[in-house]
Every structure is written in structure tokens, then in C-alpha cells.
Design a protein around this motif. Structure first.
Motif, short mmCIF file in Angstrom:
data_model
loop_
_atom_site.label_atom_id
_atom_site.label_comp_id
_atom_site.label_asym_id
_atom_site.label_seq_id
_atom_site.Cartn_x
_atom_site.Cartn_y
_atom_site.Cartn_z
N GLN A 163 115.61 40.88 51.15
CA GLN A 163 116.98 41.07 51.62
C GLN A 163 117.14 40.45 53.01
N PRO A 164 118.32 40.00 53.37
CA PRO A 164 118.51 39.35 54.67
C PRO A 164 118.23 40.30 55.83
N ARG A 165 117.66 39.73 56.89
CA ARG A 165 117.33 40.50 58.09
C ARG A 165 118.22 40.15 59.26
N ALA A 166 118.92 39.01 59.19
CA ALA A 166 119.83 38.59 60.26
C ALA A 166 121.08 38.00 59.64
N LEU A 167 122.21 38.25 60.27
CA LEU A 167 123.51 37.79 59.78
C LEU A 167 124.26 37.10 60.91
N ILE A 168 124.69 35.86 60.65
CA ILE A 168 125.49 35.09 61.60
C ILE A 168 126.84 34.82 60.96
N LEU A 169 127.91 35.26 61.60
CA LEU A 169 129.26 35.09 61.08
C LEU A 169 130.00 34.04 61.90
N ALA A 170 130.68 33.13 61.21
CA ALA A 170 131.44 32.06 61.86
C ALA A 170 132.77 31.89 61.13
N PRO A 171 133.81 31.40 61.81
CA PRO A 171 135.14 31.34 61.19
C PRO A 171 135.37 30.17 60.25
N LYS A 183 121.77 46.36 54.27
CA LYS A 183 121.13 47.55 54.84
C LYS A 183 119.91 47.21 55.68
N GLY A 184 119.34 46.02 55.49
CA GLY A 184 118.16 45.65 56.26
C GLY A 184 118.42 44.72 57.42
N ILE A 185 119.68 44.58 57.84
CA ILE A 185 120.01 43.66 58.93
C ILE A 185 119.47 44.20 60.25
N GLU A 186 118.69 43.36 60.93
CA GLU A 186 118.12 43.72 62.23
C GLU A 186 118.87 43.07 63.38
N MET A 187 119.63 41.98 63.08
CA MET A 187 120.34 41.28 64.15
C MET A 187 121.66 40.72 63.61
N LEU A 188 122.71 40.90 64.39
CA LEU A 188 124.05 40.42 64.04
C LEU A 188 124.53 39.46 65.13
N VAL A 189 125.08 38.31 64.71
CA VAL A 189 125.66 37.34 65.64
C VAL A 189 127.07 37.01 65.15
N LEU A 220 126.97 47.39 57.67
CA LEU A 220 125.70 47.16 58.37
C LEU A 220 125.07 48.49 58.77
N PRO A 221 123.79 48.48 59.12
CA PRO A 221 123.17 49.69 59.68
C PRO A 221 123.87 50.11 60.97
N PRO A 222 123.63 51.31 61.46
CA PRO A 222 124.27 51.75 62.71
C PRO A 222 124.01 50.77 63.85
N TYR A 223 124.96 50.69 64.79
CA TYR A 223 124.89 49.68 65.85
C TYR A 223 123.64 49.82 66.72
N ASP A 224 123.09 51.06 66.81
CA ASP A 224 121.91 51.24 67.63
C ASP A 224 120.62 50.93 66.87
N LYS A 225 120.74 50.55 65.61
CA LYS A 225 119.57 50.19 64.81
C LYS A 225 119.41 48.68 64.68
N ARG A 226 120.27 47.93 65.33
CA ARG A 226 120.22 46.47 65.26
C ARG A 226 120.61 45.90 66.62
N ALA A 286 133.97 44.40 70.31
CA ALA A 286 132.59 44.48 70.83
C ALA A 286 132.21 45.94 71.11
N TYR A 287 133.07 46.67 71.75
CA TYR A 287 132.75 48.06 72.09
C TYR A 287 132.71 48.96 70.86
N GLU A 288 133.40 48.55 69.78
CA GLU A 288 133.42 49.36 68.56
C GLU A 288 132.15 49.19 67.74
N PHE A 289 131.62 47.98 67.68
CA PHE A 289 130.50 47.69 66.77
C PHE A 289 129.22 47.25 67.49
N MET A 290 129.19 47.29 68.82
CA MET A 290 127.99 46.89 69.55
C MET A 290 127.49 48.04 70.41
N ASN A 291 126.25 47.93 70.83
CA ASN A 291 125.59 49.00 71.58
C ASN A 291 125.62 48.67 73.07
#
Length: 468
Positions: A73-81, A146-152, A175-181, A198-203
Motif C-alpha cells: 500500500q502507498p506510504r506517501a501521497l503527493i497531490l497536485a492540481p 491507511k498506511g500514508i506516512e507523509m503527505l505533500v 488519511l491517518p490522523p495528522y499527528d501520525k504522519r 493547513a491548520y485543519e489537516f496539519m500538525n
């Protein structure tokens, strides 16, 4: 700061050397010490400053700490427009992560649906994609987040402009909770709506900004010509013939005008191609590859290509139409003078474009130098081509649609068969009032009278003799 001074695995260092990097750019110098330490960052930087390499180096460093991916399963996710930006990020990831042994997969629309679906099922460590198709595969349970460790999130402000914010929030809630990635966000402008996300979904993200006082790239030579709408194309031909532009991007506001310009340039000996949002993705990629390899000297583009594309060697950018959005001006001219090279940006301001000039100069905090074209610069003996006609809206439907989507009849043409007039109802008969509910007239009842002796029968009665 040099990359050798940072705590980076050797596999990533080899990728950095393959890319030819040695010194950190300002955005890399500020972000890498924080991100390599596990901090969340919301960074603001203009295009071409190296923010893609900044988050990719952090991403590969974090994933190399634990290479085990037995779940596939993916461990990192990069989103672009945009699709073009996704392809560019994937190419940079393949270069920087060549020695890391990690699988990177790009997911975007316009290409083989089943091929990307199969690639996701086989497993990928890093996914780079646009929100739409990612959600499609996610709802089909092709992969899991569920296994995402890093979000960009790259070009976050563009996500809002293109209407992706609802899709983006849908993905982030899976995604997993913001404090888990670890979470990284980059944007050309850190507006209130971007920071709210940023403040809603980042730690507790660290806000960084390396945007200089001058918004545009320092090595871009800018020039502006005031010209009427009818003289724009003659001036463009004169500029192309005089300057000998090797690799030029011409930006225009609408797809229809881009196609008209394409016809006229090709008819006058300047081979070019057009990319816009309506061009098929495979075709767009072929056109971009030809332009990058130098097979195509001129590329006409709408603003779909103004963000995220890194094309080396673009010598000139021409704003055939001034953009209505002042931020698009910065992104357009940022296609040249990349990676320390020099370039020239030429803008043509006609009667309509002059209204956008004040907002652009206020945004870039600078005055665009103005030049007045000499008469010999205009080429008037060029080949004329007809403007493409607009297709009538009712050409395919044979009629228009009224409110509620119902089709309405088109008025009859002269000489066509006219509809028959409705039959005129006959006046009611005396027996109409006696008709029953079944519509049938009841049998007429007649009283029989006994005839007196010597009295003749009435004509038409039952006793009267019938004529043969």
C-alpha cells in the motif's frame, strides 16, 4: 548551504548528484533542516525556486528509514492540481529517487484507466496524482490510504482556484490522523483559506516564506508593447523574424484564439502546436516532449501550462494576451530564466489587455518597461487565414431545449409541409344531451297509436308502405 551538510542517506545523495545539485536554494535552505527533523511546514515560494526537490528529498529520507512495505500500500501521497505538474513531479522523483529502490506511480486523467488501476494494485510506495482519479480508485478500493506516512500538497492555492477543495478534503479525511504522519504544503500565496486548510489537516505547521520583494524572477528581461488588436499579429511576426527565437512559449487567454493563432503562424512559416485543457492528455504529452527536445520551436498555450512545467532552455515567453489574473503573469514569465539561466518576456497590450496592466504591475511591485515598436517591425505582407466559424448550438440537436431539459420544436421553414388544421367540432345534435356515459345514444322509444278506421298512415311510419 550545501547538501553535504545535511543528514541525508547516501542513496538520496547519489540522486542529488545525478541531478547536478550541490548548493541549496533559499527555500531548500529554510525547509530542509525542519522537514528532515520531522516538522510540518507550510511554505510560500515563487515558481522555479526548487521546492519540488525540497519535499522529495524529505520524502525519500523518511521512507528509507523503514523500507518494509509488505502490504504493498502507498506510504506517501503527493497531490497536485494539474496533470502536467503531476508528470513533472514524477520525473523529478524518478531522478532523485533512482537509487532508493522505491516505486513511484503517477495517477491522473486522460490516459489508460486500466493500466493505472493495475499499477496501483501491484503496489506503489509513492503516489503522485490529481484528486479526481485518486478518488475514483479509492472508492473502488483499489488502494488504501491507511498506511500514508507523509503527505505533500503542491500548489495549494491553485487547488482552490480550480475548484478541487471539496475533493481535497475528501482525500484528507481518509488519511491517518495528522499527528501520525508528516505534512508538507507549498503554495505561491499563503492566503487565509490556504492556512485554514493547513491548520485543519496539519500538525502545528511552521510557516515559511522566501518570496522576495520582487515577485518575478531576477534574470527575466521584461518588455511591454502597446499595440492595437489588429496590429498584434503583424507585430508578433516581426518579433519572431527579428529575434530568432529558438524555443518560445506564446500564452493566450482562450482556446478559440489559440487555434486561430496556430493557423496563422503555420501558414506564415512558423511551425507551432497548441496545448489547452481540451487537448487529449496523450497528445499534450507528445507536444510537450517535442518542445522539450527542441523538435518544436514554438508552443502556444493557455494558462493550463503556466504552472508547474519545468522546460529547460525556453528563451522567450510572449504574452499575446495579458492575463486577467495578475498571478498568472508571474507564472507565465517564470517558464523562462529557470535554474540560473536568462530569458526574455514580451507582453502585447491591446485595447482590452491595457485594463489588466495596472493590477499586474501592482502585484509584481514593479513597472514593466515599455518600448514603442518601429514601423519596420510590423509585417503586413503575411498570409491571411479565415477565422474559424463558431458552431451553432442547435446544429446537432435539431432544436433547442426549454426549461427542464425538454426539447422544443423548431419553427417550420418556408416551403415545408404545414401541419393539418384540427377538425372543427360539429354542432351538438338534439340527442347529445341524452347520451349516456358510454357515448352511445339510447334507443329511441316511440309510442304506437291505434289508427282510426279510414285514416291513412303517416309517411315514414312503420305502417306506411315502403318504396321498392
Amino acid at each position: 548551504m550545501r547538501f553535504d551538510e545535511l543528514s541525508i542517506p547516501e542513496e538520496v545523495r547519489q540522486g542529488i548528484r545525478d541531478a547536478g545539485f550541490s548548493e541549496c536554494t533559499p527555500i531548500q535552505e529554510q525547509t530542509l533542516p525542519l522537514t528532515l527533523g520531522g516538522k510540518d511546514v507550510a511554505g510560500q515560494a515563487q515558481t522555479g525556486t526548487g521546492k519540488t526537490a525540497a519535499f522529495l528529498i524529505t520524502l525519500f529520507t523518511r521512507l528509507l528509514e523503514n523500507k518494509d512495505n509488505s502490504t504493498h500500500q502507498p506510504r506517501a501521497l503527493i497531490l497536485a492540481p494539474t496533470r502536467e505538474l503531476v508528470v513533472q513531479i514524477e520525473e523529478d522523483a524518478q531522478l532523485l529517487g533512482r537509487h532508493c529502490g522505491l516505486v513511484t506511480q503517477a495517477i491522473y486523467g486522460g490516459v489508460d484507466y486500466m493500466k493505472q488501476r493495475s499499477a496501483l494494485r501491484e503496489g506503489a510506495d509513492v503516489i503522485v496524482g490529481t484528486p479526481g482519479r485518486l478518488i475514483d480508485y479509492l472508492k473502488q478500493k483499489v488502494y488504501s490510504l491507511k498506511g500514508i506516512e507523509m503527505l505533500v500538497i503542491d500548489e495549494a492555492d491553485r487547488m482552490f482556484d480550480m475548484g478541487f477543495i471539496a475533493d481535497l478534503r475528501f482525500i484528507l479525511r481518509k488519511l491517518p490522523p495528522y499527528d501520525k504522519r508528516q505534512n508538507l504544503m507549498f503554495s505561491a500565496t499563503l492566503s487565509l483559506r490556504v492556512m485554514e486548510l493547513a491548520y485543519e489537516f496539519m500538525n502545528m505547521p511552521q510557516k515559511l516564506s522566501v518570496t522576495p520583494e520582487k515577485m518575478t524572477a531576477e534574470r527575466v528581461e521584461q518588455v511591454l508593447y502597446h499595440v492595437s488588436r489588429k496590429e498584434k499579429f503583424p507585430l508578433l511576426l516581426g518579433l519572431l523574424r527579428r529575434t530568432g527565437m529558438e524555443r518560445t512559449m506564446i500564452f493566450i487567454n482562450t482556446k478559440r484564439e489559440a487555434e486561430y493563432l496556430f493557423d496563422r503562424l503555420n501558414a506564415n512559416g512558423f511551425p507551432c502546436r497548441v496545448i489547452s485543457g481540451d487537448v487529449e492528455q496523450r497528445k499534450r504529452m507528445r507536444i510537450l516532449d517535442d518542445f522539450k527536445q527542441g523538435k518544436l520551436p514554438i508552443l502556444i498555450a493557455t494558462d493550463v501550462a503556466s504552472r508547474g512545467l519545468h522546460i529547460e532552455g525556453v528563451t522567450h515567453v510572449i504574452n499575446y494576451d495579458l492575463p486577467q489574473d495578475c498571478e498568472d503573469y508571474v507564472h507565465r514569465i517564470g517558464r523562462t530564466a529557470r535554474a540560473g539561466s536568462e530569458g526574455k518576456a514580451i507582453s502585447l497590450a491591446d485595447e482590452d489587455g491595457a485594463f489588466f496592466l495596472e493590477a499586474i504591475e501592482e502585484y509584481i511591485k514593479d513597472k514593466i518597461p515599455t518600448e514603442w515598436a518601429e514601423d519596420e517591425l510590423f509585417v503586413n505582407d503575411y498570409v491571411r487565414t479565415p477565422r474559424p466559424k463558431r458552431k451553432p448550438l442547435e446544429a446537432k440537436t435539431g432544436g433547442s431545449r426549454g426549461r427542464g431539459g425538454e426539447r422544443t420544436a423548431r419553427p417550420a421553414r418556408s416551403g415545408s409541409v404545414k401541419p393539418k388544421p384540427a377538425a372543427v367540432a360539429a354542432p351538438p345534435s338534439p340527442t347529445a344531451a341524452t347520451e349516456g356515459a358510454t357515448g352511445e345514444a339510447p334507443a329511441k322509444k316511440r309510442r304506437r297509436r291505434r289508427r282510426k278506421p279510414g285514416e291513412k298512415a303517416e309517411p315514414g311510419s312503420a305502417a306506411a308502405p315502403q318504396a321498392e
